[in-house]
Design an enzyme around this catalytic site. Structure first.
Site, PDB file in Angstrom:
ATOM      1  CB  SER A 150      62.544  78.400  33.770  1.00  0.00           C
ATOM      2  OG  SER A 150      62.277  79.042  31.798  1.00  0.00           O
ATOM      3  CE1 TYR A 163      65.889  82.516  34.069  1.00  0.00           C
ATOM      4  CE2 TYR A 163      65.087  81.483  32.022  1.00  0.00           C
ATOM      5  CZ  TYR A 163      65.421  81.827  33.760  1.00  0.00           C
ATOM      6  OH  TYR A 163      63.584  81.484  34.229  1.00  0.00           O
TER       7      TYR A 163
END
Length: 263
Positions: A150, A163
């Protein structure tokens, strides 16, 4: 020299007819759209994900699609599932590791259990799959592994304490894999999406810039594989901005991020 610098880092993948692909963590979102796109290109696809209504629905969506229920946090289960997935395919040409979880979390709601869950799914889950498939891929001296990271792994962002670090670790992992596997004839790619409209990002309570659909994400990934890219990041107007911000000194970076996000 210039030719060498700009040559593809992976063998370009353009013809998918008859290729066997194992998508791990693909019952919804980007993974589901990627399964649809690969099937449309003629690939043979096995999708694995935790047992769910989404996985059951996916099983009957295409005659060539096969599903295999799997929890990537269970290393023993992954080791058993890998040969089952391989048996459902003509050949194991690609493994895409896109299983992931996301819960927004900042210091005000710091929760160690949530952090552990992110590491178990996002990072250790990827390692479990790699441990199960690398011996086969190395033995056949061909194939491709794809790690889904990501842009949140580039540098720290607000509410990403659980995350972001897992995605930063996956970026580092993919770089190390390419360094060692490319000389053996194996492809390694790293997918770093920006904001994509999925059940996970639906949790966000802010406007997500440059938001894309899962279908757009899947097409960007296929285009990156066709070019032989190592890192496939998108949408580029957003991901390149984050890359540029990541080069700033800490004081300047924090000031800009706080102003943009209101953190």
């Amino acid at each position: 020299m210039a030719m060498g610098l700009w040559a593809p880092l992976n063998p370009p993948l353009r013809d998918w007819h008859g290729r066997g692909v194992w998508l791990v963590g693909a019952s919804t979102g980007i993974g589901r759209a990627l399964a649809d796109a690969l099937l449309a290109q003629g690939a043979q696809v096995v999708v694995s994900a935790r047992p769910s209504a989404a996985l059951v629905g996916l099983a009957g969506s295409h005659p060539a699609l096969r599903t295999l229920a799997l929890d990537v946090t269970d290393a023993a289960a992954v080791a058993l599932a890998a040969p089952q997935a391989q048996a459902l395919l003509p050949r194991l040409d690609m493994v895409v590791m896109c299983a992931g979880t996301y819960t927004p979390m900042g210091v005000s709601d710091f929760d160690l259990a949530v952090i552990r869950r992110h590491w178990e799914v996002n990072y250790l889950g990827t390692l479990h799959v790699l441990a199960a498939v690398l011996p086969r891929l190395r033995a056949q001296a061909s194939g491709h592994v794809c790690v889904v990271g990501s842009v949140a792994g580039y540098r720290a962002l607000p509410k990403a304490l659980a995350y972001g670090p897992t995605k930063a670790a996956l970026i580092h992992l993919a770089q190390g894999l390419h360094l060692e596997l490319a000389p053996l004839g194996l492809g390694v790619s790293l997918v770093n999406p920006g904001f994509v409209a999925t059940p996970l990002t639906a949790q966000n309570d802010f406007t997500m810039p440059a938001l894309q659909t899962p279908t757009q994400a899947a097409q960007a990934i296929l285009a990156g594989w066709a070019r032989g890219d190592f890192e496939i990041h998108f949408p580029r107007r957003f991901s390149y901005t984050l890359k540029a911000l990541g080069c700033l000194p800490m004081r300047g970076y924090e000031a800009l991020v706080r102003r943009i996000t209101g953190a």
